[in-house]
Design a protein around this motif. Structure first.
Motif, PDB file in Angstrom:
ATOM      1  N   ARG A 107     -11.415   1.602  -1.011  1.00 41.69           N
ATOM      2  CA  ARG A 107     -11.667   0.004  -0.732  1.00 41.69           C
ATOM      3  C   ARG A 107     -10.564  -0.468  -0.219  1.00 41.69           C
ATOM      4  O   ARG A 107     -10.623  -1.416   0.922  1.00 41.69           O
ATOM      5  CB  ARG A 107     -11.821  -0.582  -1.992  1.00 41.69           C
ATOM      6  N   ILE A 108      -8.965  -0.452  -0.574  1.00 44.17           N
ATOM      7  CA  ILE A 108      -7.869  -1.093   0.257  1.00 44.17           C
ATOM      8  C   ILE A 108      -7.778  -0.586   1.571  1.00 44.17           C
ATOM      9  O   ILE A 108      -7.397  -1.476   2.502  1.00 44.17           O
ATOM     10  CB  ILE A 108      -6.608  -0.520  -0.777  1.00 44.17           C
ATOM     11  N   ILE A 141     -13.210   3.754   6.509  1.00 43.55           N
ATOM     12  CA  ILE A 141     -12.926   5.346   5.801  1.00 43.55           C
ATOM     13  C   ILE A 141     -14.191   5.300   4.623  1.00 43.55           C
ATOM     14  O   ILE A 141     -14.060   4.445   3.998  1.00 43.55           O
ATOM     15  CB  ILE A 141     -11.687   5.381   5.634  1.00 43.55           C
ATOM     16  N   SER A 142     -14.626   6.515   4.512  1.00 43.35           N
ATOM     17  CA  SER A 142     -15.367   6.858   3.387  1.00 43.35           C
ATOM     18  C   SER A 142     -14.844   8.292   2.743  1.00 43.35           C
ATOM     19  O   SER A 142     -14.337   8.987   3.425  1.00 43.35           O
ATOM     20  CB  SER A 142     -16.718   7.036   3.903  1.00 43.35           C
ATOM     21  N   ASP A 143     -15.085   8.296   1.306  1.00 42.51           N
ATOM     22  CA  ASP A 143     -14.694   9.444   0.694  1.00 42.51           C
ATOM     23  C   ASP A 143     -15.940  10.419   1.147  1.00 42.51           C
ATOM     24  O   ASP A 143     -17.028  10.334   1.248  1.00 42.51           O
ATOM     25  CB  ASP A 143     -14.815   9.130  -0.641  1.00 42.51           C
ATOM     26  N   ALA A 173      -4.032  -5.778   2.358  1.00 44.36           N
ATOM     27  CA  ALA A 173      -4.121  -4.730   1.283  1.00 44.36           C
ATOM     28  C   ALA A 173      -3.867  -5.321  -0.114  1.00 44.36           C
ATOM     29  O   ALA A 173      -4.519  -5.284  -1.072  1.00 44.36           O
ATOM     30  CB  ALA A 173      -2.996  -3.760   1.719  1.00 44.36           C
ATOM     31  N   GLU A 174      -3.026  -6.381   0.031  1.00 43.96           N
ATOM     32  CA  GLU A 174      -2.560  -7.167  -1.187  1.00 43.96           C
ATOM     33  C   GLU A 174      -3.986  -7.847  -1.742  1.00 43.96           C
ATOM     34  O   GLU A 174      -4.077  -7.833  -3.013  1.00 43.96           O
ATOM     35  CB  GLU A 174      -1.342  -7.976  -0.940  1.00 43.96           C
ATOM     36  N   ALA A 175      -4.746  -8.655  -0.630  1.00 45.45           N
ATOM     37  CA  ALA A 175      -5.889  -9.253  -1.229  1.00 45.45           C
ATOM     38  C   ALA A 175      -6.826  -8.348  -1.621  1.00 45.45           C
ATOM     39  O   ALA A 175      -7.696  -8.740  -2.526  1.00 45.45           O
ATOM     40  CB  ALA A 175      -6.542  -9.878   0.095  1.00 45.45           C
ATOM     41  N   ALA A 176      -6.828  -6.989  -1.119  1.00 45.34           N
ATOM     42  CA  ALA A 176      -7.961  -6.176  -1.616  1.00 45.34           C
ATOM     43  C   ALA A 176      -7.650  -5.630  -3.120  1.00 45.34           C
ATOM     44  O   ALA A 176      -8.387  -5.357  -4.022  1.00 45.34           O
ATOM     45  CB  ALA A 176      -7.965  -4.850  -0.789  1.00 45.34           C
ATOM     46  N   ARG A 201     -12.867   7.261  -9.752  1.00 46.43           N
ATOM     47  CA  ARG A 201     -12.507   5.714  -9.559  1.00 46.43           C
ATOM     48  C   ARG A 201     -11.393   5.292  -8.835  1.00 46.43           C
ATOM     49  O   ARG A 201     -11.442   4.328  -8.183  1.00 46.43           O
ATOM     50  CB  ARG A 201     -12.561   5.135 -11.043  1.00 46.43           C
ATOM     51  N   GLU A 202     -10.263   5.834  -9.118  1.00 47.94           N
ATOM     52  CA  GLU A 202      -8.931   5.561  -8.295  1.00 47.94           C
ATOM     53  C   GLU A 202      -8.829   5.864  -6.825  1.00 47.94           C
ATOM     54  O   GLU A 202      -8.575   5.109  -5.915  1.00 47.94           O
ATOM     55  CB  GLU A 202      -7.764   6.359  -8.982  1.00 47.94           C
TER      56      GLU A 202
END
Length: 110
Positions: free
Chosen positions: A42-43, A55-57, A104-107, A35-36
């Protein structure tokens, strides 16, 4: 080293090692770690959108950085993100640019 050995290696990035609850922790539960990791992706995507990148995991072991035209690069951790982003988009990518920090802050707030 071949690509497969690099993926299977156990090197962890410092961002994964913080041992404080609520801050990208190395929790006991695998689901919490995943999850982290998803939250970090996402950020990063909120910031990378300005450069036409995503970017994707990749299997919880690496990341795939890609352009809108399909060029991609596998990176082993987020420490390699910005140099790879510059290579793929062909221009400087400053992660400390005020607009990227705002993204980043908005995400994070979402």
């Amino acid at each position: 080293m071949c690509s497969l050995c690099g993926v299977l290696g156990g090197n962890e990035h410092w961002a994964d090692a913080v041992a404080r609850p609520g801050v990208y922790t190395r929790n006991v539960e695998r689901i919490d770690r995943r999850r982290e990791r998803a939250n970090r992706v996402r950020i990063a995507n909120a910031m990378l959108a300005r450069f036409g990148l995503t970017i994707s995991d990749w299997q919880g072991a690496s990341f795939v950085l890609a352009t809108r035209t399909g060029k991609s690069e596998i990176i082993e951790d987020l420490g390699h993100l910005w140099p790879a982003a510059e290579r793929l988009c062909g221009r400087p990518c400053d992660p400390l640019e005020p607009g990227l920090i705002a993204a980043a802050e908005a995400a994070i707030d979402d």
